[in-house]
Design an enzyme around this catalytic site. Structure first.
Site, short mmCIF file in Angstrom:
data_model
loop_
_atom_site.label_atom_id
_atom_site.label_comp_id
_atom_site.label_asym_id
_atom_site.label_seq_id
_atom_site.Cartn_x
_atom_site.Cartn_y
_atom_site.Cartn_z
N SER B 131 -13.90 -56.99 -38.38
CA SER B 131 -14.76 -56.52 -39.48
C SER B 131 -15.75 -55.45 -39.06
O SER B 131 -16.08 -55.31 -37.87
CB SER B 131 -15.51 -57.75 -39.98
OG SER B 131 -16.70 -57.44 -40.62
N TYR B 155 -21.73 -63.89 -37.80
CA TYR B 155 -20.34 -63.56 -38.15
C TYR B 155 -19.83 -62.41 -37.27
O TYR B 155 -18.75 -62.50 -36.68
CB TYR B 155 -20.30 -63.16 -39.62
CG TYR B 155 -18.96 -62.67 -40.12
CD1 TYR B 155 -17.90 -63.55 -40.31
CD2 TYR B 155 -18.77 -61.33 -40.46
CE1 TYR B 155 -16.68 -63.09 -40.79
CE2 TYR B 155 -17.56 -60.87 -40.95
CZ TYR B 155 -16.52 -61.76 -41.12
OH TYR B 155 -15.32 -61.31 -41.60
N LYS B 159 -16.81 -62.62 -34.54
CA LYS B 159 -15.64 -61.74 -34.64
C LYS B 159 -15.49 -60.91 -33.36
O LYS B 159 -14.38 -60.73 -32.86
CB LYS B 159 -15.76 -60.82 -35.86
CG LYS B 159 -15.50 -61.51 -37.19
CD LYS B 159 -14.02 -61.84 -37.39
CE LYS B 159 -13.71 -62.47 -38.72
NZ LYS B 159 -12.30 -62.91 -38.85
#
Lengths: 335, 335
Positions: B131, B155, B159
């Protein structure tokens, strides 16, 4: 305050412990010249006891255990544990050979430590040793703070992951993390280590000690070095620095000296003559060569210097420090 | 061949599944126009069943379970599993609110998957969705392939860690990993998601649908977008591409469209008139604003294009694709 060193029986851990005991205290801030706070307990955690134990000292507590075992950490860390030096690691060559062990100690161990600190809720200072090995791939001549990581070894990957985790635990206020990316620390005393760069100490140490020293890389290989003396000084500085000075970026690329293996041999001749140089045996090792040559041979140290970290003046100074610290007899002979 | 989709009940997983079933086969190489190999089984793993199930198809096997539960993965992956699309994730806003859950799914889940593949020993292709959130901090106008990661959310950290792990498992030959860094995927149909960028779909979707749409960020906020249609196409391309084309760098920054929220509203007015625009309610949310504005609003896509990935022509094209795919009635009304 209580201080914990993981990897406390290792070379750097032992050396740091001696330094901390001599100092007796750590400051809570560097900026305001805050009053040093006495170290009341110094816990050294490692899987095996140190080869040569520290001198008797009521403040020292030696603990045997696995850093990836949360129960061990829960026994050692309480809300009085103000500073943790997290040095325990499986080094580069060993982590490449023993993948699962590397992941368990280098990643899971760090995570277990972070989780126990989080559970305690007292936001301790956590000084973590990362490495040149987080870099790799196509690199600029001089690596910058904003150069992307592209580690080419499992060790580098595990250190990079641990860096990220410490950054997030710091951002969330679970710990007050300080990540030091260390150059190759040399010249180390003692025996060869599990680091791919172990030869960087060996070709000086063994050769000066009258033993055969194996060099697995070519003479043109560049490396980025820091002496044990300066490494310990940087660890202490990292523990005393203000969090505000670091800002949101918890990582510091420490100062180093860029040198080639050929230049190291040249320096060796100054301290040990051609006899010492003759003891270096060139035995190429593809795995070691690949790992070591993926590392940067220099990076920008503006931020580190601004924060108060300092490195060595030259490779000559590094060897000189080694001789002074570890071979006082050689120093005497030269004098 | 067998194909596994983790997060198979999610919006992207479902859409990818429909695409794969329609296609019926995947190629083992893009470069030599290799013969497509039929998909004999398509396993969809998720914690809960999909809201609206796929049409009956003998190839489809729906499995309920936790991606971080190794036993579940061991049941689903065998040496016939040629391609795995690993989409299961706790999204950005949810991973920020639920720290442990995010770590468990985004990091431990990925690791469990890698470990099961390693144990099987057949080196499957693994397509992973990363992402924009791996970036953050001080960013150049256009992010480059060698711009350092500095994620500002849990997050993004998780990732980035998963990316590193997949890179190492690929380098060691345990899997054949392909990491796609996705722009924000919008416009998504259905309900708001756990992503901080959920509004980017909502302000179009809800507003066109006659409902109130909440926008938690300012109009000048820039975002980097990819339509679901193109996202699915990129996932398929990633599974078919030759490993040699990727080289040692397993990560691809996918093409996107850079737009501001104001420009999105402008486009909304073209499709839904001022009535639709009037349905957007501006309710600033500090956490969302902080996370979304830490992401790059554009990155260099040279490598992606060279590898055969393509994005959308414009934000107009993205909204048009949404209307065609999800609101055929609106399309008819306009025609």
């Amino acid at each position: 305050m209580k201080v914990l060193i993981t990897g406390g029986a290792g070379f750097l851990g032992q050396r740091l412990a001696r330094d901390l005991l001599a100092r007796g205290a750590l400051r809570k801030t560097l900026q305001n010249a805050g009053t040093p706070e006495p170290i009341t307990e110094l816990i050294l955690l490692d899987t095996t006891p140190a080869a040569s134990p520290l001198p008797d000292d009521a403040r020292v507590r030696v603990e045997t255990g696995d850093v990836a075992d949360r129960a061990v950490l829960e026994r050692l860390i309480d809300t009085e544990t103000a500073v943790i030096f997290h040095l325990a690691a499986i080094l580069s060559a060993e982590a490449e050979a023993e993948f699962d062990l590397g992941l368990r100690i280098n990643l899971d161990g760090t995570r277990a430590l972070l989780e126990v600190c989080r559970a305690r809720g007292h936001h301790p200072r956590l000084v973590f040793t990362s490495s040149v090995a987080v870099y790799g791939g196509a690199l600029p001549e001089e690596v910058q703070d904003d150069t992307a990581l592209d580690p080419q070894s499992s060790y580098g990957v595990q250190k990079a992951m641990a860096e990220l985790l410490i950054g997030d635990y710091s951002r969330r206020g679970f710990v007050d993390g300080r990540v030091l990316r260390l150059p190759t620390v040399a010249v180390r005393p003692g025996r060869p280590s599990g680091a791919a760069s172990s030869f960087a100490s060996g070709i000086v140490r063994e050769a000066l000690n009258g033993e055969t020293a194996v060099c697995p890389v070519s003479g043109s290989t560049s490396i980025w070095l820091l002496s044990p003396r300066k490494a310990v000084q940087c660890l202490v500085t990292a523990s005393e620095i203000d969090a505000q000075a670091l800002g949101t970026r918890r990582i510091v690329n420490l100062p180093g000296v860029s040198t080639t293996v050929d230049e190291m041999i040249e320096e060796l001749s100054k301290f040990g003559g051609l006899k010492a140089v003759g003891r270096v045996e060139w035995v190429p090792d593809e795995v070691i060569e690949r790992i070591v040559s993926s590392w940067p041979s220099s990076w920008n140290v503006t931020r580190a210097k601004k924060l108060g970290f300092s490195g060595d003046a030259s490779f000559h100074a590094i060897v000189k420090a080694y001789v002074e610290d570890e071979l006082p007899w050689a120093e005497k002979k030269r004098a």
